[in-house]
Structure formats: structure tokens, C-alpha cells
Design an enzyme around this catalytic site. Structure first.
Site, PDB file in Angstrom:
ATOM      1  N   GLU A   1      23.989  45.343 -11.360  1.00 37.66           N
ATOM      2  CA  GLU A   1      24.171  44.275 -10.387  1.00 37.66           C
ATOM      3  C   GLU A   1      22.894  44.054  -9.567  1.00 37.66           C
ATOM      4  OE1 GLU A   1      28.131  46.575 -10.633  1.00 37.66           O
ATOM      5  OE2 GLU A   1      25.982  46.949 -10.871  1.00 37.66           O
TER       6      GLU A   1
ATOM      7  N   SER B   1      19.273  70.763 -48.834  1.00 37.54           N
ATOM      8  CA  SER B   1      20.013  69.556 -48.462  1.00 37.54           C
ATOM      9  C   SER B   1      19.109  68.341 -48.265  1.00 37.54           C
ATOM     10  CB  SER B   1      20.798  69.802 -47.164  1.00 37.54           C
ATOM     11  OG  SER B   1      19.910  70.103 -46.100  1.00 37.54           O
TER      12      SER B   1
ATOM     13  N   ASP C   1      16.844  75.664 -41.742  1.00 39.07           N
ATOM     14  CA  ASP C   1      16.152  74.390 -41.933  1.00 39.07           C
ATOM     15  C   ASP C   1      14.984  74.170 -40.979  1.00 39.07           C
ATOM     16  OD1 ASP C   1      18.046  73.856 -43.874  1.00 39.07           O
ATOM     17  OD2 ASP C   1      19.326  72.693 -42.528  1.00 39.07           O
TER      18      ASP C   1
ATOM     19  N   ARG D   1      21.863  59.877 -32.282  1.00 40.57           N
ATOM     20  CA  ARG D   1      21.212  60.918 -31.478  1.00 40.57           C
ATOM     21  C   ARG D   1      20.720  60.339 -30.160  1.00 40.57           C
ATOM     22  NH1 ARG D   1      16.899  64.170 -35.338  1.00 40.57           N
ATOM     23  NH2 ARG D   1      18.391  65.013 -36.863  1.00 40.57           N
TER      24      ARG D   1
ATOM     25  N   HIS E   1      21.084  49.785 -10.517  1.00 37.58           N
ATOM     26  CA  HIS E   1      22.232  49.489 -11.362  1.00 37.58           C
ATOM     27  C   HIS E   1      22.153  48.035 -11.829  1.00 37.58           C
ATOM     28  CE1 HIS E   1      24.922  52.950  -9.629  1.00 37.58           C
ATOM     29  NE2 HIS E   1      23.758  53.368 -10.101  1.00 37.58           N
TER      30      HIS E   1
ATOM     31  N   GLU F   1      25.086  68.171 -34.955  1.00 38.11           N
ATOM     32  CA  GLU F   1      24.522  68.213 -36.306  1.00 38.11           C
ATOM     33  C   GLU F   1      24.335  69.683 -36.647  1.00 38.11           C
ATOM     34  OE1 GLU F   1      21.344  65.678 -37.513  1.00 38.11           O
ATOM     35  OE2 GLU F   1      21.748  64.192 -35.928  1.00 38.11           O
TER      36      GLU F   1
ATOM     37  N   LEU G   1      29.704  76.268 -38.473  1.00 35.50           N
ATOM     38  CA  LEU G   1      29.902  75.847 -37.088  1.00 35.50           C
ATOM     39  C   LEU G   1      30.745  74.575 -37.022  1.00 35.50           C
ATOM     40  CD1 LEU G   1      29.383  76.391 -34.130  1.00 35.50           C
ATOM     41  CD2 LEU G   1      27.191  75.195 -34.327  1.00 35.50           C
TER      42      LEU G   1
ATOM     43  N   GLY H   1      25.767  73.213 -39.444  1.00 32.50           N
ATOM     44  CA  GLY H   1      26.175  73.594 -40.780  1.00 32.50           C
ATOM     45  C   GLY H   1      27.688  73.683 -40.919  1.00 32.50           C
TER      46      GLY H   1
ATOM     47  N   THR I   1      21.494  76.792 -38.658  1.00 32.25           N
ATOM     48  CA  THR I   1      20.703  75.627 -39.058  1.00 32.25           C
ATOM     49  C   THR I   1      19.256  75.789 -38.625  1.00 32.25           C
ATOM     50  OG1 THR I   1      22.629  74.166 -38.950  1.00 32.25           O
ATOM     51  CG2 THR I   1      20.463  73.126 -38.769  1.00 32.25           C
TER      52      THR I   1
END
Length: 357
Positions: A47, A166, A198, A182, A45, A289, A294, A291, A194
């Protein structure tokens, strides 16, 4: 504290499901001793990193002050308690931005520091510290991830032409900026529509990161192709479906996906149940991400916390809009948001808005 917050931001892409924390150690005379930020889950961590650097530089931490962006942990999880390490280092003061919302900690770390005679000051930098860990805070307090929906559209609100084309409405700079969001997410979600239309990879490419967020696919009928581009990347793929006893679910599992059946009464994937399941999996920030269909479903159910909109300076006329929402009879029924910021990114604008609950 500003330096500690900057360190926390350096950990944006690596700490999931843990919070992003920065720490700076300063001597009683105000000299720099060491600094660090939280590493990947299971590693040191913030610290511990700062104390380690101080030792490596040969600095004595007796009477020093630690500036930490989140309460030092007090329980033994994958790593020992950070508050104990600060006590053993014989610090005089710890300045903390915020109490840790994790029920396992929630003030106990601060109490142990005070019990050891260390002065604790609270509140400096709390707004920025919370923003850096907005998903962690929501998951600790509600069990659900922070949901951020990213949309790229023309000025008249179209995300594609009527034929579905698109690529590309927004420019290169906006697309690169989208990869930052992302990369900081704990999971990226899309719909099977999608995937089929795509064939995206939906990984992080324009940002240097050692971690690829898991990909979540909402796929009611288990239609995700076995040769889709999304399989090319080394990461977890989580598919949520709604058709029970469907042979393709087993096929997708054998392909390497984690498949989960979560159906609602309409025979579609239960999005609220998906969100709860992702919270149980340790997802702090969910990046969507998808369409317009959704997108509309997530928005209609009131599950989206933040909109990340990239608007291009173009008008393309009829097309597919940002979200498939029902027609309203009166404006009082509109979904209400508040603007966070408006930032030029290349030739486009990045707009951020948060839902009014």
C-alpha cells in the site's frame, strides 16, 4: 485485482517472513493512480509503495479505490500501519482479497478503515491470494511452515541408480523450474546423507533473486563436512542434530552454522520439533530436497503438505525410490493425496499433489 495479484507474485522471492501483497490504486473515474508490492522485510508494504508512486506521478488519491490482496496491516511493527496511510490518503473504498491471519491484525485493519468511513469490500481474488501466501497462512494459524517436498524421478519412480548416481534423471528445463520453488521458499532442507553423497550447494541459481533461503541440514551425528560445497554460498546454515555433548557440534558452530540439538526417543533428529522450531524462526514455506530415507521419514510422520514431482520419460529399473516407506498390509493404510496440476516442463512432467488431512 488481477493486476494486484500479479504484483503480489512479483514479490514471491523477497518478502519472507512477511506475506506477498500487491496493491493498485484507481481514481473515482477508473484511471490508474499507482501500484506496488511488498518489499523486503523492514521495508515498505504494498500500500505504501502504491501511494508513493501515486504521489510521484502527481495524482490525487481523494475518493480513490485501493485493490489489495491482503488486509492492510493495523499494527506498528517494522513499519507503520498501512491502514492509517490509506485513511490519510482519503480513499473512498478498499477492495481486499482476504483477512490477514496474523493475530496482531485479523480484521483490525478492516475495522479501522470502516470506522474512518471507508467502504470495504471483501473476497475478490481470495483463492489466488491465499495460494500466493499459503505458507504464511499456515504459520499464522498453526505455528508451522508449509512443507513442500521436491522429488525428481523416472517414470518407474526411481530417483537414482542402485549405486546412487542421479545426475541427471530430469532435463535442464525441469531443473531450472525447480529453482523457482527454491527461490520462493523461506528455507531449503536436506539431509546429511545427501550432503555426503552428492555434495550439493542447494542454492538458487537459475532465478534472479536478491535473497538466498537459509539451508537446513538434518544431521543426527553432526557429520556435515567443513569443506562441503554448501558453505560456498552467503546464507544462513541451520544444522539440527541428535547427539548431545558431541565435539563436532561446536566445530560446526565455529564454522558459522546455527546448530540445534533436537533428538527424539530413537536418537534421531525429531522432525516435528524441527518444523516447530522453523516456524518460530519465521519460515513460511519449507522446501525439502533430500534422499529417499529422509523423504520417507517426513512422509511417515505426516509432516508433508505438498509434493512437487518431476517425472522424466525414462525407465531405469531397480534403483532408489522416491521415499523409504514401510510395506502396507492393506491399501486403506496408504497415504492419500489429491492432484493439483500436471504441467509439461521441457521433456518432463511436473506433478503437484497435496496431502488429504
Amino acid at each position: 485485482m488481477a493486476q494486484a495479484l500479479g504484483l503480489a507474485e512479483q514479490a514471491l522471492y523477497i518478502t519472507s517472513p512477511n506475506p506477498r501483497v500487491g496493491c493498485v490504486l484507481v481514481s473515482p473515474q477508473g484511471q490508474f493512480l499507482g501500484q506496488g508490492h511488498t518489499q523486503a522485510a523492514g521495508q515498505a508494504h504494498a500500500e505504501i509503495m502504491a501511494l508513493q508512486q501515486a504521489r510521484e506521478l502527481g495524482h490525487d488519491t481523494l475518493g480513490a479505490t485501493a485493490y489489495v490482496t491482503l488486509e492492510p496491516c493495523s499494527h506498528h511493527g517494522r513499519t507503520p500501519p498501512c491502514c492509517d496511510a490509506l485513511i490519510q490518503a482519503q480513499l473512498a473504498r478498499v477492495v481486499v482479497s482476504m483477512v490477514d491471519p496474523n493475530p496482531l491484525i485479523a480484521g483490525q485493519g478492516l475495522a479501522r478503515l470502516r470506522a474512518a468511513g471507508i467502504e470495504v469490500l471483501m473476497g475478490e481474488g481470495q483463492d489466488q491470494a491465499r495460494e500466493i501466501n499459503i505458507g504464511f497462512f499456515k504459520r499464522m494459524q498453526t505455528g508451522l511452515p508449509w512443507v513442500r517436498m521436491k522429488i525428481a524421478a523416472s517414470m518407474d519412480g526411481q530417483t537414482s541408480l542402485t549405486n546412487g548416481v542421479s545426475q541427471w534423471i530430469t532435463g535442464t528445463a525441469a531443473r531450472q523450474d525447480g529453482h523457482h520453488w527454491r527461490a520462493r521458499a523461506c528455507a531449503v532442507l536436506t539431509g546429511v546423507g545427501t550432503v555426503l553423497q552428492d555434495n550439493p550447494i542447494l542454492n538458487v541459481r537459475s532465478v534472479s533473486t536478491s535473497r538466498q533461503p537459509p539451508l537446513v541440514v538434518v544431521d543426527s551425528q553432526w557429520q556435515t563436512p567443513l569443506n562441503a560445497a554448501l558453505w560456498q554460498n552467503e546464507r544462513d546454515v541451520w544444522i539440527y542434530g541428535a547427539q548431545a555433548d558431541h565435539p563436532q557440534q561446536l566445530v560446526l558452530s565455529q564454522r558459522g552454522a546455527h546448530t540445534t540439538l533436537l533428538a527424539n526417543s530413537a536418537g534421531k533428529v525429531d522432525l516435528a520439533a524441527v518444523l516447530a522450531d522453523l516456524g518460530r524462526r519465521g519460515v513460511n514455506e519449507l522446501h525439502i530436497e533430500a534422499g529417499h530415507k529422509l523423504n520417507g521419514s517426513w512422509l511417515r510422520e505426516g509432516l508433508v503438505d505438498e509434493l512437487l514431482l518431476y517425472l522424466a520419460p525414462t525407465l531405469i529399473g531397480p534403483g532408489q525410490g522416491m521415499a523409504n516407506l514401510p510395506a502396507l498390509a492393506h491399501l486403506d493404510a496408504a497415504l492419500r493425496w489429491r492432484w493439483l496440476d500436471c504441467t509439461p516442463v521441457g521433456d518432463d512432467l511436473r506433478l503437484r499433489a497435496r496431502a488429504l488431512r
